[in-house]
Design an enzyme around this catalytic site. Sequence first.
Site, PDB file in Angstrom:
ATOM      1  N   HIS A  44      37.106 -24.388  54.422  1.00  0.00           N
ATOM      2  CA  HIS A  44      36.558 -23.418  53.683  1.00  0.00           C
ATOM      3  C   HIS A  44      36.664 -23.829  52.085  1.00  0.00           C
ATOM      4  CE1 HIS A  44      37.537 -20.542  57.016  1.00  0.00           C
ATOM      5  NE2 HIS A  44      36.514 -20.765  57.153  1.00  0.00           N
ATOM      6  N   LYS A  62      34.744 -10.028  65.785  1.00  0.00           N
ATOM      7  CA  LYS A  62      36.145 -10.579  65.296  1.00  0.00           C
ATOM      8  C   LYS A  62      37.050  -9.286  64.799  1.00  0.00           C
ATOM      9  CE  LYS A  62      34.909 -15.153  64.287  1.00  0.00           C
ATOM     10  NZ  LYS A  62      34.815 -16.350  63.284  1.00  0.00           N
ATOM     11  N   ARG A  78      29.516 -27.262  60.519  1.00  0.00           N
ATOM     12  CA  ARG A  78      30.699 -28.485  60.935  1.00  0.00           C
ATOM     13  C   ARG A  78      30.222 -29.334  61.958  1.00  0.00           C
ATOM     14  NH1 ARG A  78      34.662 -24.271  63.472  1.00  0.00           N
ATOM     15  NH2 ARG A  78      32.499 -23.194  63.900  1.00  0.00           N
ATOM     16  N   SER A 104      39.437 -21.176  61.934  1.00  0.00           N
ATOM     17  CA  SER A 104      40.486 -20.197  61.663  1.00  0.00           C
ATOM     18  C   SER A 104      41.240 -19.907  62.775  1.00  0.00           C
ATOM     19  CB  SER A 104      39.850 -18.959  60.928  1.00  0.00           C
ATOM     20  OG  SER A 104      39.241 -19.285  59.789  1.00  0.00           O
TER      21      SER A 104
HETATM   22  N1  COA Z   1      35.507 -25.572  57.506  1.00  0.00           N
HETATM   23  C1  COA Z   1      36.333 -24.870  58.498  1.00  0.00           C
HETATM   24  N2  COA Z   1      36.166 -24.097  59.154  1.00  0.00           N
HETATM   25  C2  COA Z   1      35.002 -23.529  59.027  1.00  0.00           C
HETATM   26  C3  COA Z   1      33.899 -23.916  58.374  1.00  0.00           C
HETATM   27  C4  COA Z   1      34.401 -25.077  57.464  1.00  0.00           C
HETATM   28  N3  COA Z   1      33.387 -25.633  56.599  1.00  0.00           N
HETATM   29  N4  COA Z   1      32.804 -23.144  58.375  1.00  0.00           N
HETATM   30  C5  COA Z   1      32.984 -22.323  59.337  1.00  0.00           C
HETATM   31  N5  COA Z   1      34.295 -22.546  59.606  1.00  0.00           N
HETATM   32  C6  COA Z   1      34.999 -21.634  60.803  1.00  0.00           C
HETATM   33  C7  COA Z   1      35.422 -20.303  60.558  1.00  0.00           C
HETATM   34  O1  COA Z   1      36.712 -20.233  59.997  1.00  0.00           O
HETATM   35  C8  COA Z   1      35.330 -19.675  61.830  1.00  0.00           C
HETATM   36  O2  COA Z   1      36.382 -20.011  62.387  1.00  0.00           O
HETATM   37  P1  COA Z   1      36.751 -19.023  63.795  1.00  0.00           P
HETATM   38  O3  COA Z   1      35.602 -18.625  64.577  1.00  0.00           O
HETATM   39  O4  COA Z   1      37.972 -19.560  64.498  1.00  0.00           O
HETATM   40  O5  COA Z   1      37.499 -17.512  62.953  1.00  0.00           O
HETATM   41  C9  COA Z   1      34.205 -20.154  62.613  1.00  0.00           C
HETATM   42  O6  COA Z   1      33.750 -21.440  61.795  1.00  0.00           O
HETATM   43  C10 COA Z   1      32.699 -19.256  62.201  1.00  0.00           C
HETATM   44  O7  COA Z   1      32.794 -19.256  60.999  1.00  0.00           O
HETATM   45  P2  COA Z   1      31.440 -18.029  60.342  1.00  0.00           P
HETATM   46  O8  COA Z   1      30.010 -18.434  61.101  1.00  0.00           O
HETATM   47  O9  COA Z   1      31.482 -18.279  58.980  1.00  0.00           O
HETATM   48  O10 COA Z   1      32.076 -16.856  61.116  1.00  0.00           O
HETATM   49  P3  COA Z   1      32.729 -15.718  60.392  1.00  0.00           P
HETATM   50  O11 COA Z   1      33.456 -14.801  61.198  1.00  0.00           O
HETATM   51  O12 COA Z   1      33.854 -16.313  59.365  1.00  0.00           O
HETATM   52  O13 COA Z   1      31.896 -15.006  59.417  1.00  0.00           O
HETATM   53  C11 COA Z   1      29.998 -13.490  58.793  1.00  0.00           C
HETATM   54  C12 COA Z   1      30.611 -14.396  59.946  1.00  0.00           C
HETATM   55  C13 COA Z   1      31.149 -12.647  58.370  1.00  0.00           C
HETATM   56  C14 COA Z   1      29.475 -14.521  57.687  1.00  0.00           C
HETATM   57  C15 COA Z   1      28.825 -12.718  59.534  1.00  0.00           C
HETATM   58  O14 COA Z   1      29.318 -11.954  60.596  1.00  0.00           O
HETATM   59  C16 COA Z   1      28.209 -11.502  58.457  1.00  0.00           C
HETATM   60  O15 COA Z   1      27.384 -12.085  57.655  1.00  0.00           O
HETATM   61  N6  COA Z   1      28.639 -10.352  58.629  1.00  0.00           N
HETATM   62  C17 COA Z   1      28.143  -9.386  57.744  1.00  0.00           C
HETATM   63  C18 COA Z   1      26.932  -8.692  58.507  1.00  0.00           C
HETATM   64  C19 COA Z   1      25.650  -9.364  57.977  1.00  0.00           C
HETATM   65  O16 COA Z   1      25.117  -9.660  57.017  1.00  0.00           O
HETATM   66  N7  COA Z   1      25.352 -10.013  59.205  1.00  0.00           N
HETATM   67  C20 COA Z   1      24.102 -10.997  59.029  1.00  0.00           C
HETATM   68  C21 COA Z   1      22.740 -10.270  59.688  1.00  0.00           C
HETATM   69  S1  COA Z   1      21.784 -11.299  59.698  1.00  0.00           S
END
Ligand code: COA
Length: 161
Positions: free
Chosen positions: A24, A48, A97, A134
């Site tokens: 991140h 989550k 990724r 994560s």
């Molecule tokens: N390096 C390392 N890890 C990374 C990464 C990077 N560059 N990019 C992503 N990851 C990891 C994250 O840590 C996460 O790991 P995990 O699944 O083991 O926890 C995984 O990849 C997925 O990341 P991400 O897709 O960003 O999921 P998230 O749960 O961290 O975030 C939200 C998702 C919160 C951004 C999304 O649910 C959201 O936008 N929620 C708000 C409501 C909303 O607006 N929804 C959209 C409607 S269109």
Amino acid sequence: MRPEERVRRTGIYAGTFSPFTIGHADIVSRALSIVDTVVILLAINPEKAPIEPSRKRKRAIEQIYSDEPRVIVEEWSGLVADYARQHPAPVLIRGLRQITDLSYEQGMANVHLEKFGLETCFLVTRPGLAYISSSVVRELSAAGVDTSEYIPGSSAKKAYP
Ligand code: COA
């Protein structure tokens, strides 16, 4: 156009960040070369259930960026789009990724563009960091493995032993 008239662009990097990893952090530092300010937005993924409250995660990330005024950390329980629309020139920042991330990301980016007029900027994760997630860090940590190398900043290491 005078420099002071230029629109200041805000990159919004949303995630659960449980915990915030060096993967991140790499995305944040690269985003800073594209936008003026990066908001690390602790948002809610309904699928989550993070162990640590978002306040604690926020504090840990703020410690990492205590010397970087261009990075702001915020908590948000609504749509990322609603947060983004409060800013004059928002762009969503996402890390890719691997190719399998793309189908999910493409759907989200399309919704943000078509429904809210928001652009998404994708940064390809460095190969050496693409295996970090994560949940991998959490699992290793729960099994007693030292995961400090995956957590940026020494103060954050205290928050995520
Ligand atoms: N390096 C390392 N890890 C990374 C990464 C990077 N560059 N990019 C992503 N990851 C990891 C994250 O840590 C996460 O790991 P995990 O699944 O083991 O926890 C995984 O990849 C997925 O990341 P991400 O897709 O960003 O999921 P998230 O749960 O961290 O975030 C939200 C998702 C919160 C951004 C999304 O649910 C959201 O936008 N929620 C708000 C409501 C909303 O607006 N929804 C959209 C409607 S269109």
